[in-house]
Design an enzyme around this catalytic site. Structure first.
Site, short mmCIF file in Angstrom:
data_model
loop_
_atom_site.label_atom_id
_atom_site.label_comp_id
_atom_site.label_asym_id
_atom_site.label_seq_id
_atom_site.Cartn_x
_atom_site.Cartn_y
_atom_site.Cartn_z
N HIS A 37 1.04 -1.37 -0.25
CA HIS A 37 -0.03 -0.16 0.03
C HIS A 37 1.15 1.25 -0.05
O HIS A 37 0.37 2.12 -0.98
CB HIS A 37 -0.74 -0.02 0.93
CG HIS A 37 -2.19 -1.28 1.49
ND1 HIS A 37 -1.68 -1.78 2.43
CD2 HIS A 37 -2.73 -1.90 0.80
CE1 HIS A 37 -2.56 -2.86 2.19
NE2 HIS A 37 -3.25 -2.65 1.02
N GLY A 147 -1.87 -1.50 -7.09
CA GLY A 147 -1.38 -2.82 -7.68
C GLY A 147 -1.10 -3.84 -7.98
O GLY A 147 -2.46 -4.69 -8.63
N SER A 186 -2.32 -7.95 3.18
CA SER A 186 -3.00 -7.63 4.76
C SER A 186 -3.49 -9.68 5.12
O SER A 186 -3.36 -9.92 5.91
CB SER A 186 -4.30 -7.07 4.56
OG SER A 186 -4.05 -5.70 3.87
#
Ligand code: AMP
Length: 302
Positions: A37, A147, A186
């Protein structure tokens, strides 16, 4: 860094910025931030005067048996990370702020959503396209950063932007990896030690796939060797391994165009994805993990 929870406060701030002639770079996320991120924030800061990040775990893009409830969250840590990296405005809407009433309008991008995660997560990309379209309308960014870790998502968003003439430039950014090659996610926190160890087979099989491609193996041969390599890990439960043209995401029989090798594999309860994007045919490829600059859409030639 300013933090806002409402669309109204967001719009007030962005209107002020635009009135001053400032451009806006936008980084949409679901939070539990990591260096992947942060690389998007760095890219936004290179492109635009202001960086807006959103953190919103979008219920619309999770299937009924997926991990919406247990998706990792840590807003305090996220705020500190975003602030220290130079985010100017953090938009953290509640579900009721984003969806004050059940949405009757859904953005559905066909074609590029037929395969890969589009096939194994029905409705997922409708949820993604709808929330990203809403966020684009709320933030009205000049640039938006995504991304390549989610390569199909990039293809979906780019197609939506083209088809709907959305006035935003999509900037795809390279995959950020841990030192040992695992693509940052994540969801990596779900992995236990053994799963984490075996999950390295994803990036390793992509490196080997690239070597096989360079030696002249066909897409089918490369796919079979990836399948065999991943199956060698007892905890790996393969969702898909596929090699498709990019960004159209259609099957290919020979390696003569830009293509994507994409993987989705479960380790225990954790579903991980990874991919390798090779652009514009043999000899001009570049491993996304080694890139240090974002590639502006729609050109993928280096
Ligand atoms: P997420 O919070 O997982 O929805 O991701 C938000 C944005 O960060 C998406 O554009 C992702 O593709 C991007 N992203 C997530 N992981 C990585 C990574 N390892 N490298 C680069 N971008 C990433």
């Amino acid at each position: 860094m300013k933090i806002v929870q409402t669309v109204e406060a967001l719009r007030q701030w962005t209107a002020e910025q635009r009135a001053q002639g400032k451009t806006i770079g936008f980084v949409p996320t679901m939070g539990f931030l990591h260096e992947g991120h942060m690389s998007l924030v760095d890219a936004a800061k290179r492109h635009a005067d202001n960086t807006v990040m959103s953190i919103f775990v979008n219920p619309l893009q999770f299937g009924p048996n997926e991990d919406l409830e247990r998706y990792p969250r840590d807003l305090e840590r996220d705020q500190a990370m975003a602030e220290s990296r130079g985010v100017d405005l953090l938009f953290v809407p509640s579900v009721s702020e984003m969806y004050p009433q059940p949405t009757k309008t859904v953005i559905q991008v066909s074609g590029v959503t037929e395969r890969l995660c589009g096939a194994s997560r029905p409705g997922h990309f409708d949820g993604v396209a709808t929330v990203v379209c809403k966020l684009f309308n709320m933030v009205q960014p000049d640039y938006a950063f995504f991304g390549q870790k989610d390569a199909q998502q990039v293809a979906v968003i780019e197609r939506m932007v083209q088809d709907l003439n959305l006035p935003v430039q999509v900037v795809p950014c390279p995959i950020v990896r841990e030192k040992d090659g695992l693509a940052m996610s994540s969801r990596n926190v779900y992995l236990n030690d053994e799963e984490r160890k075996q999950a390295l087979v994803l990036s390793q099989s992509l490196v080997e796939a690239k070597e096989a491609y360079e030696k002249g193996h066909s897409p089918e041969e490369v796919k079979q060797s990836i399948l065999a390599r991943i199956s060698g890990q007892p905890l790996a439960d393969i969702d898909y391994v596929d090699i498709l043209s990019y960004p159209a995401l259609e099957p290919i029989e020979t390696f003569d165009r830009s293509f994507l090798i994409a993987l989705a594999v479960r380790f225990g309860k954790t579903r991980l994805i990874d991919n390798l994007l090779i652009t514009e045919g043999r000899g001009r490829e570049k491993h996304a993990a080694n890139d240090d600059e974002c590639q502006n859409t729609p050109s993928y030639s280096y």
